[in-house]
Write a protein that holds these residues in place. Sequence first.
Motif, short mmCIF file in Angstrom:
data_model
loop_
_atom_site.label_atom_id
_atom_site.label_comp_id
_atom_site.label_asym_id
_atom_site.label_seq_id
_atom_site.Cartn_x
_atom_site.Cartn_y
_atom_site.Cartn_z
N THR A 190 4.03 -5.39 -5.58
CA THR A 190 1.94 -5.19 -5.83
C THR A 190 1.38 -6.65 -5.78
OG1 THR A 190 3.16 -2.85 -5.77
CG2 THR A 190 0.95 -3.28 -6.47
N PRO A 191 0.05 -6.63 -4.98
CA PRO A 191 -0.34 -6.98 -6.13
C PRO A 191 -1.58 -7.07 -7.08
CG PRO A 191 -0.93 -8.29 -3.60
CD PRO A 191 0.23 -6.11 -3.97
N ASP A 192 -2.09 -8.07 -7.92
CA ASP A 192 -2.65 -6.90 -8.95
C ASP A 192 -4.04 -6.74 -9.12
OD1 ASP A 192 -3.03 -9.96 -9.35
OD2 ASP A 192 -2.15 -9.51 -11.54
N SER A 193 -4.82 -7.66 -8.25
CA SER A 193 -6.13 -7.77 -7.96
C SER A 193 -6.32 -7.50 -5.86
CB SER A 193 -6.71 -8.81 -8.18
OG SER A 193 -6.98 -9.98 -7.05
N PRO A 194 -7.78 -7.24 -5.78
CA PRO A 194 -8.03 -6.88 -3.79
C PRO A 194 -8.02 -8.24 -3.76
CG PRO A 194 -10.00 -6.23 -5.75
CD PRO A 194 -9.07 -6.56 -6.70
N VAL A 253 -10.78 -6.66 4.62
CA VAL A 253 -12.42 -6.88 3.59
C VAL A 253 -11.60 -6.71 2.18
CG1 VAL A 253 -14.54 -6.55 3.37
CG2 VAL A 253 -13.51 -6.64 5.58
N ALA A 254 -11.98 -7.32 1.18
CA ALA A 254 -12.09 -6.61 -0.31
C ALA A 254 -12.90 -6.60 -0.31
CB ALA A 254 -10.73 -8.64 -1.22
N ARG A 255 -12.95 -5.94 -1.49
CA ARG A 255 -14.57 -5.68 -1.92
C ARG A 255 -13.83 -4.65 -3.48
NH1 ARG A 255 -15.62 -3.18 2.61
NH2 ARG A 255 -17.74 -4.01 3.86
N PRO A 256 -14.36 -4.74 -4.78
CA PRO A 256 -13.71 -4.59 -6.14
C PRO A 256 -12.82 -3.50 -5.97
CG PRO A 256 -16.04 -5.35 -6.63
CD PRO A 256 -15.61 -5.25 -4.89
N THR A 257 -13.81 -2.32 -4.88
CA THR A 257 -13.13 -0.91 -4.74
C THR A 257 -11.47 -1.49 -4.34
OG1 THR A 257 -14.41 0.05 -3.23
CG2 THR A 257 -14.80 0.25 -5.97
N GLY A 258 -11.06 -2.12 -3.25
CA GLY A 258 -10.23 -2.16 -2.19
C GLY A 258 -9.94 -3.22 -1.08
N ILE A 273 -4.83 -1.24 2.61
CA ILE A 273 -3.36 -1.86 1.37
C ILE A 273 -3.58 -2.04 0.43
CG2 ILE A 273 -3.03 -3.31 4.17
CD1 ILE A 273 -3.77 -5.94 2.67
N TRP A 274 -4.65 -1.97 -0.12
CA TRP A 274 -4.97 -1.61 -1.71
C TRP A 274 -6.02 -1.06 -2.08
CZ3 TRP A 274 -8.38 -2.96 -6.13
CH2 TRP A 274 -7.18 -3.36 -7.69
N PRO A 275 -5.91 -0.51 -3.12
CA PRO A 275 -4.91 -0.39 -4.12
C PRO A 275 -3.50 0.68 -3.19
CG PRO A 275 -6.59 0.91 -5.06
CD PRO A 275 -7.82 0.42 -4.01
N PRO A 276 -2.23 0.40 -3.73
CA PRO A 276 -1.52 0.69 -3.55
C PRO A 276 -1.81 2.36 -3.23
CG PRO A 276 -0.77 -0.40 -5.14
CD PRO A 276 -1.78 -0.84 -4.69
N PHE A 277 -1.04 2.70 -2.39
CA PHE A 277 -1.07 5.08 -2.52
C PHE A 277 0.29 5.06 -3.30
CE2 PHE A 277 -3.68 4.63 1.05
CZ PHE A 277 -4.42 5.00 1.22
N PRO A 278 -0.02 6.56 -4.73
CA PRO A 278 0.97 6.55 -6.16
C PRO A 278 2.29 6.63 -4.30
CG PRO A 278 -0.80 7.54 -6.42
CD PRO A 278 -0.98 6.37 -4.88
#
Length: 134
Positions: A2-6, A110-115, A129-134
Amino acid sequence: MTPDSPAAALAHWWASFLPDVAPQVIAGDTSGAAATAALLNLLAARQIHTVWDAQRFEAALTTLAQLALDERGVADTWTDLAPIGLLRGAAELAGITLGNASLPVQSQAVARPTGVIVRLGVDGDWTQIWPPFP
Protein backbone atom coordinates in the motif's frame (compact mmCIF):
# COMPACT_ATOMS: atom_id res chain seq x y z
CA MET A 1 2.04 -3.03 -1.00
CA THR A 2 0.00 0.00 0.00
CA PRO A 3 1.67 3.25 -1.08
CA ASP A 4 2.16 5.69 1.77
CA SER A 5 1.48 8.93 -0.11
CA PRO A 6 -0.61 10.25 -3.00
CA ALA A 7 2.51 10.68 -5.16
CA ALA A 8 3.60 7.10 -4.47
CA ALA A 9 0.10 5.76 -5.22
CA LEU A 10 -0.09 7.62 -8.54
CA ALA A 11 3.39 6.41 -9.53
CA HIS A 12 2.66 2.83 -8.51
CA TRP A 13 -0.53 2.76 -10.58
CA TRP A 14 1.25 3.86 -13.76
CA ALA A 15 4.35 1.72 -13.16
CA SER A 16 2.23 -1.40 -12.62
CA PHE A 17 1.38 -1.43 -16.33
CA LEU A 18 4.99 -1.56 -17.56
CA PRO A 19 5.90 -5.22 -16.90
CA ASP A 20 2.64 -6.45 -18.46
CA VAL A 21 0.63 -5.79 -21.60
CA ALA A 22 -0.98 -2.42 -20.88
CA PRO A 23 -4.74 -2.45 -21.52
CA GLN A 24 -5.73 -0.26 -24.44
CA VAL A 25 -9.29 1.02 -24.13
CA ILE A 26 -10.50 2.96 -27.17
CA ALA A 27 -13.93 4.60 -27.11
CA GLY A 28 -16.38 4.28 -29.96
CA ASP A 29 -18.16 1.58 -31.88
CA THR A 30 -16.83 2.45 -35.33
CA SER A 31 -14.59 0.24 -37.40
CA GLY A 32 -11.87 2.89 -37.00
CA ALA A 33 -12.01 2.65 -33.22
CA ALA A 34 -11.88 -1.14 -33.40
CA ALA A 35 -8.89 -1.03 -35.75
CA THR A 36 -7.09 1.47 -33.51
CA ALA A 37 -7.71 -0.70 -30.46
CA ALA A 38 -6.44 -3.80 -32.28
CA LEU A 39 -3.28 -2.00 -33.41
CA LEU A 40 -2.58 -0.55 -29.97
CA ASN A 41 -3.07 -3.96 -28.34
CA LEU A 42 -0.56 -5.47 -30.79
CA LEU A 43 1.89 -2.69 -29.96
CA ALA A 44 1.32 -3.13 -26.22
CA ALA A 45 2.25 -6.80 -26.48
CA ARG A 46 5.62 -5.70 -27.90
CA GLN A 47 6.19 -2.86 -25.44
CA ILE A 48 6.57 -4.75 -22.18
CA HIS A 49 9.27 -3.46 -19.85
CA THR A 50 11.35 -5.21 -17.21
CA VAL A 51 10.46 -5.11 -13.54
CA TRP A 52 13.66 -3.11 -13.03
CA ASP A 53 12.48 -0.53 -15.60
CA ALA A 54 9.13 -0.31 -13.79
CA GLN A 55 10.85 0.22 -10.43
CA ARG A 56 13.07 3.01 -11.77
CA PHE A 57 10.09 4.64 -13.49
CA GLU A 58 8.01 4.41 -10.31
CA ALA A 59 10.75 6.05 -8.23
CA ALA A 60 11.23 8.85 -10.76
CA LEU A 61 7.49 9.46 -11.10
CA THR A 62 7.02 9.50 -7.33
CA THR A 63 9.64 12.26 -7.11
CA LEU A 64 8.11 14.33 -9.93
CA ALA A 65 4.56 13.87 -8.67
CA GLN A 66 5.59 14.93 -5.15
CA LEU A 67 7.24 18.06 -6.58
CA ALA A 68 4.03 18.88 -8.46
CA LEU A 69 1.95 18.33 -5.32
CA ASP A 70 4.27 20.56 -3.29
CA GLU A 71 4.28 23.33 -5.91
CA ARG A 72 0.70 23.25 -7.24
CA GLY A 73 -1.29 21.04 -4.89
CA VAL A 74 -2.05 18.57 -7.70
CA ALA A 75 -0.18 16.09 -9.88
CA ASP A 76 -2.15 15.46 -13.06
CA THR A 77 -0.78 12.72 -15.32
CA TRP A 78 -2.19 11.42 -18.57
CA THR A 79 -1.61 9.73 -21.86
CA ASP A 80 -3.11 10.57 -25.19
CA LEU A 81 -1.67 8.32 -27.85
CA ALA A 82 1.63 8.51 -25.97
CA PRO A 83 2.80 9.41 -22.46
CA ILE A 84 2.74 13.17 -21.77
CA GLY A 85 4.14 15.57 -19.19
CA LEU A 86 5.25 14.00 -15.91
CA LEU A 87 5.10 10.52 -17.43
CA ARG A 88 7.54 11.46 -20.17
CA GLY A 89 9.76 13.24 -17.65
CA ALA A 90 9.81 10.22 -15.35
CA ALA A 91 10.79 7.94 -18.23
CA GLU A 92 13.68 10.26 -19.08
CA LEU A 93 14.82 10.36 -15.44
CA ALA A 94 14.58 6.56 -15.24
CA GLY A 95 16.51 6.13 -18.48
CA ILE A 96 13.79 4.15 -20.24
CA THR A 97 11.96 4.64 -23.51
CA LEU A 98 8.21 4.38 -23.36
CA GLY A 99 6.42 3.34 -26.52
CA ASN A 100 3.02 4.67 -27.50
CA ALA A 101 1.34 1.63 -25.94
CA SER A 102 3.65 0.99 -22.96
CA LEU A 103 0.94 2.62 -20.83
CA PRO A 104 -2.82 2.64 -21.40
CA VAL A 105 -3.70 5.32 -23.96
CA GLN A 106 -6.12 8.15 -23.21
CA SER A 107 -5.91 7.41 -19.50
CA GLN A 108 -5.41 9.71 -16.54
CA ALA A 109 -4.41 9.73 -12.89
CA VAL A 110 -4.76 12.75 -10.62
CA ALA A 111 -3.17 13.04 -7.19
CA ARG A 112 -4.12 15.61 -4.58
CA PRO A 113 -3.06 15.63 -0.93
CA THR A 114 -6.43 14.07 -0.02
CA GLY A 115 -6.48 11.25 -2.57
CA VAL A 116 -5.76 9.78 -5.98
CA ILE A 117 -8.27 9.03 -8.72
CA VAL A 118 -7.63 7.19 -11.98
CA ARG A 119 -9.43 6.22 -15.15
CA LEU A 120 -8.61 3.87 -18.00
CA GLY A 121 -9.53 5.27 -21.38
CA VAL A 122 -11.19 8.56 -22.19
CA ASP A 123 -14.64 7.27 -21.21
CA GLY A 124 -13.50 5.16 -18.26
CA ASP A 125 -15.06 5.55 -14.85
CA TRP A 126 -13.06 7.48 -12.27
CA THR A 127 -11.89 5.21 -9.44
CA GLN A 128 -10.29 6.21 -6.16
CA ILE A 129 -7.08 4.23 -5.52
CA TRP A 130 -5.71 6.16 -2.55
CA PRO A 131 -6.30 6.31 0.30
CA PRO A 132 -7.29 2.68 0.21
CA PHE A 133 -10.71 1.83 1.48
CA PRO A 134 -10.69 -0.16 4.76
